[in-house]
Write a protein that holds these residues in place. Sequence first.
Motif, PDB file in Angstrom:
ATOM      1  N   LYS A 198       0.830  -1.206   0.000  1.00 52.00           N
ATOM      2  CA  LYS A 198       0.000   0.000   0.000  1.00 52.00           C
ATOM      3  C   LYS A 198       0.867   1.261   0.000  1.00 52.00           C
ATOM      4  O   LYS A 198       0.494   2.277  -0.574  1.00 52.00           O
ATOM      5  N   ILE A 199       2.025   1.183   0.614  1.00 48.97           N
ATOM      6  CA  ILE A 199       2.950   2.318   0.614  1.00 48.97           C
ATOM      7  C   ILE A 199       3.467   2.555  -0.806  1.00 48.97           C
ATOM      8  O   ILE A 199       3.496   3.696  -1.278  1.00 48.97           O
ATOM      9  N   LEU A 200       3.841   1.489  -1.485  1.00 40.81           N
ATOM     10  CA  LEU A 200       4.284   1.612  -2.879  1.00 40.81           C
ATOM     11  C   LEU A 200       3.152   2.154  -3.744  1.00 40.81           C
ATOM     12  O   LEU A 200       3.373   3.015  -4.601  1.00 40.81           O
ATOM     13  N   ASP A 201       1.927   1.661  -3.498  1.00 38.69           N
ATOM     14  CA  ASP A 201       0.761   2.181  -4.226  1.00 38.69           C
ATOM     15  C   ASP A 201       0.616   3.685  -4.007  1.00 38.69           C
ATOM     16  O   ASP A 201       0.301   4.431  -4.940  1.00 38.69           O
ATOM     17  N   ALA A 202       0.823   4.131  -2.775  1.00 36.93           N
ATOM     18  CA  ALA A 202       0.686   5.554  -2.451  1.00 36.93           C
ATOM     19  C   ALA A 202       1.714   6.393  -3.202  1.00 36.93           C
ATOM     20  O   ALA A 202       1.387   7.472  -3.714  1.00 36.93           O
ATOM     21  N   VAL A 203       2.939   5.930  -3.276  1.00 31.61           N
ATOM     22  CA  VAL A 203       3.978   6.677  -3.995  1.00 31.61           C
ATOM     23  C   VAL A 203       3.652   6.726  -5.480  1.00 31.61           C
ATOM     24  O   VAL A 203       3.760   7.779  -6.114  1.00 31.61           O
ATOM     25  N   ARG A 204       3.207   5.598  -6.021  1.00 29.77           N
ATOM     26  CA  ARG A 204       2.815   5.586  -7.444  1.00 29.77           C
ATOM     27  C   ARG A 204       1.654   6.543  -7.685  1.00 29.77           C
ATOM     28  O   ARG A 204       1.640   7.280  -8.686  1.00 29.77           O
ATOM     29  N   LEU A 205       0.675   6.543  -6.786  1.00 30.80           N
ATOM     30  CA  LEU A 205      -0.472   7.432  -6.915  1.00 30.80           C
ATOM     31  C   LEU A 205      -0.044   8.895  -6.848  1.00 30.80           C
ATOM     32  O   LEU A 205      -0.478   9.717  -7.674  1.00 30.80           O
ATOM     33  N   ALA A 206       0.819   9.233  -5.895  1.00 31.45           N
ATOM     34  CA  ALA A 206       1.297  10.617  -5.772  1.00 31.45           C
ATOM     35  C   ALA A 206       2.064  11.035  -7.023  1.00 31.45           C
ATOM     36  O   ALA A 206       1.905  12.158  -7.507  1.00 31.45           O
ATOM     37  N   ALA A 207       2.866  10.127  -7.558  1.00 35.32           N
ATOM     38  CA  ALA A 207       3.625  10.430  -8.784  1.00 35.32           C
ATOM     39  C   ALA A 207       2.665  10.692  -9.940  1.00 35.32           C
ATOM     40  O   ALA A 207       2.873  11.623 -10.725  1.00 35.32           O
ATOM     41  N   GLY A 208       1.617   9.908 -10.031  1.00 38.58           N
ATOM     42  CA  GLY A 208       0.651  10.078 -11.108  1.00 38.58           C
ATOM     43  C   GLY A 208      -0.160  11.351 -11.010  1.00 38.58           C
ATOM     44  O   GLY A 208      -0.619  11.882 -12.009  1.00 38.58           O
ATOM     45  N   ARG A 209      -0.321  11.850  -9.797  1.00 33.87           N
ATOM     46  CA  ARG A 209      -1.109  13.076  -9.579  1.00 33.87           C
ATOM     47  C   ARG A 209      -0.296  14.329  -9.770  1.00 33.87           C
ATOM     48  O   ARG A 209      -0.846  15.420  -9.812  1.00 33.87           O
ATOM     49  N   ARG A 210       1.009  14.235  -9.855  1.00 31.96           N
ATOM     50  CA  ARG A 210       1.858  15.429  -9.970  1.00 31.96           C
ATOM     51  C   ARG A 210       1.934  15.918 -11.370  1.00 31.96           C
ATOM     52  O   ARG A 210       2.015  15.345 -12.324  1.00 31.96           O
TER      53      ARG A 210
END
Length: 153
Positions: free
Chosen positions: A141-153
């Motif tokens: 879930k932590i990796l998912d969060a980083v991927r999600l944040a990267a996609g939102r930037r």
Amino acid sequence: MRVDVTVNGEVRRADGVWEGESLLYLLRERLGLPGAKNACEQGECGSCTVYLDDVPVCACLVAAGQARGREVRTVEGLAAGEALDPVQEAFVAAGAVQCGFCTPGLVVAAHDLLRRNADPSDPEIREALAGNLCRCTGYEKILDAVRLAAGRR
């Protein structure tokens, strides 16, 4: 000893700081910023990660006096008022927070990674977070969060 330090953009002063006191203690106990967590006190877990002059450090390993006249940014300082930073939002949205003890350090480490690399690969994410230990989440879930944040930037 007196320590004047800029924390999250605000000059703060602490008197009576003893020579062996850590930046972590200064932040949590003297300045009332509980975001950075006190876990290992040996720089092994990453729960106390903060920026010191824009470089991530384990606050438990930095003497409070070393922060005199410098800039510290904690997990609390990533948000803009009530608006969370995109990394903080992504951790919430992805369910990357369980007990929350490791979360502040992971958020700061992920924030630093995304400042340097807007589209990191999974191995780059894992490398950037390698100094942060979590006992609850299993990291996916932590990796998912980083991927999600990267996609939102």
